[in-house]
Design a protein around this motif. Structure first.
Motif, PDB file in Angstrom:
ATOM      1  N   SER A   3     -12.068 -11.621  -5.535  1.00 51.99           N
ATOM      2  CA  SER A   3     -12.082 -12.583  -5.243  1.00 51.99           C
ATOM      3  C   SER A   3     -13.013 -13.179  -6.193  1.00 51.99           C
ATOM      4  O   SER A   3     -12.843 -14.453  -6.567  1.00 51.99           O
ATOM      5  CB  SER A   3     -11.334 -13.163  -3.871  1.00 51.99           C
ATOM      6  N   ASP A  11      -6.442 -15.183  -6.661  1.00 47.31           N
ATOM      7  CA  ASP A  11      -5.493 -14.705  -4.975  1.00 47.31           C
ATOM      8  C   ASP A  11      -5.264 -16.329  -4.356  1.00 47.31           C
ATOM      9  O   ASP A  11      -3.610 -16.520  -4.460  1.00 47.31           O
ATOM     10  CB  ASP A  11      -6.805 -14.177  -3.531  1.00 47.31           C
ATOM     11  N   LYS A  12      -6.060 -17.455  -4.994  1.00 41.97           N
ATOM     12  CA  LYS A  12      -5.411 -19.168  -4.220  1.00 41.97           C
ATOM     13  C   LYS A  12      -4.409 -19.231  -4.625  1.00 41.97           C
ATOM     14  O   LYS A  12      -3.387 -20.184  -4.459  1.00 41.97           O
ATOM     15  CB  LYS A  12      -6.952 -19.663  -3.953  1.00 41.97           C
ATOM     16  N   GLU A  15      -1.310 -17.418  -3.929  1.00 37.90           N
ATOM     17  CA  GLU A  15      -0.901 -17.891  -2.801  1.00 37.90           C
ATOM     18  C   GLU A  15      -0.825 -19.134  -2.463  1.00 37.90           C
ATOM     19  O   GLU A  15       0.919 -19.901  -1.654  1.00 37.90           O
ATOM     20  CB  GLU A  15      -1.976 -18.495  -1.723  1.00 37.90           C
ATOM     21  N   ASP A  16      -0.754 -20.120  -3.015  1.00 36.19           N
ATOM     22  CA  ASP A  16      -0.532 -21.839  -3.412  1.00 36.19           C
ATOM     23  C   ASP A  16       1.389 -21.694  -4.448  1.00 36.19           C
ATOM     24  O   ASP A  16       1.791 -22.957  -3.971  1.00 36.19           O
ATOM     25  CB  ASP A  16      -0.748 -22.473  -4.630  1.00 36.19           C
ATOM     26  N   GLY A  18       3.302 -18.877  -3.289  1.00 29.79           N
ATOM     27  CA  GLY A  18       4.587 -18.689  -2.291  1.00 29.79           C
ATOM     28  C   GLY A  18       4.357 -16.675  -2.506  1.00 29.79           C
ATOM     29  O   GLY A  18       5.044 -16.372  -2.476  1.00 29.79           O
ATOM     30  N   TYR A  19       3.075 -16.278  -3.237  1.00 33.18           N
ATOM     31  CA  TYR A  19       2.709 -15.051  -3.376  1.00 33.18           C
ATOM     32  C   TYR A  19       1.899 -14.552  -2.036  1.00 33.18           C
ATOM     33  O   TYR A  19       0.949 -15.086  -1.417  1.00 33.18           O
ATOM     34  CB  TYR A  19       2.319 -14.717  -4.496  1.00 33.18           C
ATOM     35  N   THR A  20       2.015 -13.291  -1.588  1.00 32.87           N
ATOM     36  CA  THR A  20       1.516 -12.971  -0.827  1.00 32.87           C
ATOM     37  C   THR A  20       0.026 -11.592  -1.469  1.00 32.87           C
ATOM     38  O   THR A  20       0.847 -10.504  -1.893  1.00 32.87           O
ATOM     39  CB  THR A  20       1.712 -11.806   0.728  1.00 32.87           C
ATOM     40  N   PRO A  21      -1.148 -11.424  -1.933  1.00 28.24           N
ATOM     41  CA  PRO A  21      -1.855 -11.210  -2.792  1.00 28.24           C
ATOM     42  C   PRO A  21      -1.906 -10.026  -1.878  1.00 28.24           C
ATOM     43  O   PRO A  21      -2.784  -9.417  -0.500  1.00 28.24           O
ATOM     44  CB  PRO A  21      -2.709 -11.952  -3.057  1.00 28.24           C
ATOM     45  N   VAL A  22      -1.281  -8.724  -2.733  1.00 32.41           N
ATOM     46  CA  VAL A  22      -2.563  -7.109  -1.736  1.00 32.41           C
ATOM     47  C   VAL A  22      -3.553  -6.588  -2.456  1.00 32.41           C
ATOM     48  O   VAL A  22      -2.588  -6.161  -3.583  1.00 32.41           O
ATOM     49  CB  VAL A  22      -1.620  -6.277  -0.984  1.00 32.41           C
ATOM     50  N   ALA A  44      -9.242  -9.819   4.991  1.00 35.26           N
ATOM     51  CA  ALA A  44      -8.017 -10.259   4.880  1.00 35.26           C
ATOM     52  C   ALA A  44      -8.376 -11.142   3.176  1.00 35.26           C
ATOM     53  O   ALA A  44      -9.795 -11.883   2.993  1.00 35.26           O
ATOM     54  CB  ALA A  44      -8.142 -11.436   6.255  1.00 35.26           C
ATOM     55  N   PRO A  45      -7.664 -11.097   2.392  1.00 31.89           N
ATOM     56  CA  PRO A  45      -6.256 -10.385   2.306  1.00 31.89           C
ATOM     57  C   PRO A  45      -6.329  -8.795   2.668  1.00 31.89           C
ATOM     58  O   PRO A  45      -7.415  -8.622   2.379  1.00 31.89           O
ATOM     59  CB  PRO A  45      -5.683 -11.166   1.252  1.00 31.89           C
TER      60      PRO A  45
END
Length: 257
Positions: A3, A11-12, A15-16, A18-22, A44-45
């Protein structure tokens, strides 16, 4: 690190929307893997490492890759009347035990490891250098998670003659090419299309280079962007050379490293 240095702000953005970064972390020049794994395991993440997605059978498959490759016969055509078959075969057989082949063979099983654990990402954003292990990863995830979109991002500056960065028709025929390749600027855009017209090319955000525009200092002279190598020794030599010759370039107001 991802990041801050690789894709700052991505990553932000995910997330904004609607996705979850892995993150899938690939280690390099690490002597003690277990302490590093324990450190990132609770991060985290979420950070995954390839080793937790692979089993013993996968390593056996990778180690036997040179034996399978021996059965492949190469019949290259002529180029402008010249036969380079013997040179190509020599190069091919000399790389059968190279780490690139072994790692690529191993990474073809990561897609299966994700699928077996119920992890089915909608997309893969890859820091794309077109290396063998990346092609193995793309091949594997496409086989087990066919609906996943692969984005190959090249948010870095590179010389136009570094041809290994760009896909070829061979990559397209073997389905190891990203669905979309994102490059930084018009020069790599043209270079990416030179050897494979099928590749979809667009522009990447500047990411870490965009930070250079955040300075509030009054600009004096032109900016000089200095690229350093991966190793500490190489970076030190580059910086020493810049310091010793800086006075010879008065038109530059500041150096961005």
């Amino acid at each position: 690190m991802y990041s801050i240095l690789i894709f700052p702000g991505l990553d932000k953005y995910l997330e904004d929307n609607g996705y979850t970064p892995v993150y899938l972390a690939v280690t390099s020049q690490v002597r003690r893997h277990w302490p590093l794994y324990k450190k990132v395991r609770g991060a985290a993440p979420v950070v995954l490492v390839p080793e937790e997605l692979l089993g013993l059978s996968n390593y056996c498959y990778a180690l036997t890759a040179p034996l399978r490759a021996l059965w492949i016969r190469i019949y290259p055509g002529t180029v402008e009347g010249h036969d380079f078959g013997s040179l190509l075969r020599e190069e091919y057989y000399s790389n059968l035990t190279h780490s690139g082949l072994l790692t690529a063979s191993l990474y073809t099983k990561i897609g299966k490891g994700l699928s077996n654990r119920g992890i089915n990402p909608v997309g893969l954003v890859n820091w794309n250098e077109n290396q063998a292990f990346e092609k193995g990863l793309i091949y594997g995830v496409r086989k087990k998670i066919p609906r996943m979109k692969v984005i190959g991002s090249q948010p870095f500056l590179s010389p136009k003659n570094l041809l290994s960065l760009f896909p070829s028709k061979h990559d397209s025929s073997w389905s190891v090419m990203p669905d979309q390749l994102l490059v930084l600027g018009p020069a790599p855009y043209e270079a990416a299309k030179e050897f494979c017209q099928e590749v979809r090319v667009s522009y990447t955000p500047a990411f870490r280079y965009s930070l250079a525009r955040l300075s509030t200092q009054k600009k004096v002279g032109q900016d000089l962007l200095i690229l350093t190598g991966y190793s500490f020794e190489n970076s030190t030599k580059v910086l020493e050379q810049v310091i010793s010759t800086w006075q010879r370039f008065p038109r530059f107001g500041r150096a961005l490293i």
